[in-house]
Structures are given as C-alpha cells and as structure tokens.
Write a protein that holds these residues in place. Sequence first.
Motif, PDB file in Angstrom:
ATOM      1  N   VAL A   1      33.520  27.057 -56.242  1.00 40.35           N
ATOM      2  CA  VAL A   1      34.043  26.917 -57.607  1.00 40.35           C
ATOM      3  C   VAL A   1      34.726  28.218 -58.034  1.00 40.35           C
TER       4      VAL A   1
ATOM      5  N   HIS B   1      37.948  26.097 -63.198  1.00 43.05           N
ATOM      6  CA  HIS B   1      37.964  24.799 -62.522  1.00 43.05           C
ATOM      7  C   HIS B   1      37.391  23.674 -63.382  1.00 43.05           C
TER       8      HIS B   1
ATOM      9  N   LEU C   1      35.339  20.080 -62.867  1.00 45.31           N
ATOM     10  CA  LEU C   1      34.446  19.636 -61.805  1.00 45.31           C
ATOM     11  C   LEU C   1      33.767  18.303 -62.141  1.00 45.31           C
TER      12      LEU C   1
ATOM     13  N   ASP D   1      30.611  15.892 -60.916  1.00 41.26           N
ATOM     14  CA  ASP D   1      29.391  15.714 -60.111  1.00 41.26           C
ATOM     15  C   ASP D   1      29.072  14.220 -60.222  1.00 41.26           C
TER      16      ASP D   1
ATOM     17  N   LEU E   1      25.595  24.893 -59.909  1.00 42.18           N
ATOM     18  CA  LEU E   1      27.029  25.008 -60.206  1.00 42.18           C
ATOM     19  C   LEU E   1      27.256  25.683 -61.558  1.00 42.18           C
TER      20      LEU E   1
ATOM     21  N   ILE F   1      33.072  27.309 -64.698  1.00 42.42           N
ATOM     22  CA  ILE F   1      33.606  25.944 -64.844  1.00 42.42           C
ATOM     23  C   ILE F   1      34.182  25.756 -66.250  1.00 42.42           C
TER      24      ILE F   1
ATOM     25  N   LEU G   1      32.990  20.253 -67.059  1.00 42.40           N
ATOM     26  CA  LEU G   1      32.089  19.649 -66.067  1.00 42.40           C
ATOM     27  C   LEU G   1      31.766  18.224 -66.479  1.00 42.40           C
TER      28      LEU G   1
ATOM     29  N   ARG H   1      37.359  20.182 -58.282  1.00 45.41           N
ATOM     30  CA  ARG H   1      36.235  20.079 -57.348  1.00 45.41           C
ATOM     31  C   ARG H   1      35.421  18.816 -57.668  1.00 45.41           C
TER      32      ARG H   1
END
Length: 403
Positions: free
Chosen positions: A190, A194, A196, A198, A210, A216, A219, A270
């Motif tokens: 990461v 970013h 992201l 999950d 993370l 991040i 998220l 990601r």
Amino acid sequence: MALILEKSSRFLLKKIKDLRFLTQKRNRVKEKWAVTRVKYPPSKLALQHFDATYGAQLGQLWPSVRVALLSERKYGALLNNFCHDAAVAEYQTQGCKDFISDGAQEAQPPAEQKPEVGTTEEFSDDSLQEGACLDNQQQVPLKLSPNIKCFVFPRGDVTRFKPARPDRFGLLGYYLMDAASVLPCLALDVQEGHTLLDLCAAPGGKTLALLQTQMIRFLCLNDDSVSRTLRLKKVLGSYVPREFLTDDRLRITSFDGTKWGEIERNTFDRVLVDVPCTTDRHSLMEDDNNIFSKSRTGERRMLPQLQLELLLAGIEAACPGGEILYSTCTLSLHQNLSVVEQAVHVAQEKLGIQLQVVNLRPLTQMFRNTFHFAPNLRLGEMVIPHLAANFGPIYLCKLRRLT
Ligand code: SAM
C-alpha cells in the motif's frame, strides 16, 4: 433345606433380573448416546481428507506439516499504532521481536551496495534464487510499510501473549493473529493516497494491519456475512480512533463479493481477496462450524468456484495498473494455484483483462527466518506450518492489472 435353597436361588435370580434390567436401562441410555454421537466427527474427516490429498501434494514434507497442524498454533501480536499503551514492550524483554523490521534489516544489502536514500527497502533481481520457478512471474521492487509491526517469540518458543489491555481511550494495544496473515498485507504494498477494497474483510485482522500503514485515502470493507460484518465493526471500534472511521475514509458493506463487478469496476489501487476456504487448522481442531461436516459437503465442494468468482470480482474492481492480492489459509492446490490460474485465464478470455503475476520471492527471502515457505511453488507463495515456527498455512499470490 431344599425350600431354603429354592427360595434363595429365586431371590438371587430376581436380583440378577433387577440388575440386568438396571444395566439394560443404563445401556439403553448409552446406546442412544452412542447412536447420536457422530462416528466420524468433521475434524476426523478433515484429517482423512488432508492425509489423502496433502500426503500426495507435499510428499515427504507432509508428516511434519501434519504434526504442526495438529499442535498448538503460534500467534503474532500486531501492534496497534493508534493505541497509547506500550504493552508489547514488556514482551521484548522476553525475546519477542517485530519480525517485519528484523526481516527488513537482514535484507539490507551490504553498506557499499546500498541504493540511494528512499529506496533502501527495495529489492533487486539479485535477491532471486537460482532454479526458482519464476518464468511467468514479474519481479518488481516492493516497499514495506514501516508502520506495520508484528511481534513474535523466537523460533521454538511457544510463550503465549496475554489478551491486550485497553489504553485510556479504550483502544487495545495489539491484535493477536497468525503472524503469517500479515504477509498478504505487506505484499499488497500500500502506498500513500491509495484506495483499497478488502472484499472478504471480517473479522478484520488484515484490515487492521492495512490500516496501520496510515497511507490509505479510502478503504472499502466488505463481507457478505452480516454477523461477521458486525464483528468487523466491533474490532475496528476497539482498535481505531473514531476520526479514522468517517464516511469519507471508510465504507463498510455486506454484499455478495462475487457481484462486485456489477457495482464498481476499474476503481481501486489495491484489492485484497482473502477468500473463504477449508481453513485447514480450524477444520482439524474444531468440530463446531466445520466445513468438513457432512451437512456442508456441497458448500465445501463449491469453494474453488466461489473463490474463483471472488477473485475475478476483485480483478474487475481494481483499476488498470492496480494490484490484487489473493490469499487463503489452506494448503490445497485446488483452492490456491488452480484458482489463480483459472482467474488469469478467464480474466483474459472473458473480461479482456491482462494480468501479470508479481513475484513475491523477495518477501519470502526476507522472512525466511520467521516462516517456513513451501519450496518452489509454481505460482504464489505459501507459509507451511512447522513445529519450530507454527504459523500458517497461508497462501498468497499477487496479480497486477496491465489493462
Ligand atoms: N480477511 C479476514 C481477516 O483477515 O480477518 C478473514 C476473511 S475469511 C478468510 C473469509 C470471509 O469471506 C468470511 O468472513 C466470510 O464471511 C466471507 N465471505 C464468504 N463468502 C463471501 C462472499 N460471497 N462475498 C463476500 N464475503 C464472503
């Protein structure tokens, strides 16, 4: 005399009859109990299944992996940077170490070969071992977040961590998890800013790892189980300050992850796809909620298909250039390599997405003193349980979207 004898023998016979009656009654209960008791509990079925499949797959390695799987697992303490309690420091005096910074230090090239400032944790092709099966894997530099810290006791030391204590704000100092579960989070690499996803996030161990990166921008956490999503929220509440859990930074959903492509495509930098699997350790140790129970046979057989669909959804959700990390906690080839191979093929043929497999050998090189890795895996990497370092199994494979 004869009368006395007859009387006493009749009395004895009655007593024996009574006793037989009592015994029979007791036996009836026992028999009933014996009938309702499962002859082959799911954990036993799991062991039979693993002996048949992993015996062939792992060959000479299987007996030692088997012993480790049937022994007490080892935990790591993922440090919670949001907490103000230095609880882990107490363990350091007992020889407990952050395996991540230890591994990173050991991987540093000798002083005269040091790369320029800012790239000290990058790997070069030199770190590749000869003979490894890497023809289809792309070797790229990997930067480890210095903020993820996970403490483990040395090899062979099976000291247990105590449950974490809350600090004055009610946040817990560390999260106990299989230390090998941190590897997919490190491999995801990461970077600042970013976004992201999950996709299968609950109960949240990897999410917490993370979040420790504090890099991040947004998220998105998803898990199709509502009850497990609630558990995930509870975990976040115990480890992360509220100001980090606002709508502009975090979204929590309970969708069927296989349908993610219908919701959001080409979006995330990601994507972590930590799929449901046969959870080998749990299946050997616990009969409750065991995927090897007869009633779940169909579900178990469908796992590779579900895993494939989840991985494809994760691939679609990533942006071109984005990276996807597939992980499981099983040794099964069918749930690991085969799923990745099929996903790469289907993504290209049906979705028109070209993928590159990212070589994770630098990561395994770095942490070879903490974990035992399966030798020469064709695709991805796998931590295999070992009595001296009883972590895993954890399989991880990283893909990069080229288109
Ligand atoms: N990543 C989690 C962690 O580190 O704590 C563990 C994830 S666990 C291996 C797999 C999760 O997938 C389970 O919580 C399960 O509820 C979820 N799951 C199963 N089927 C799913 C689906 N179709 N879509 C999304 N999540 C699913």
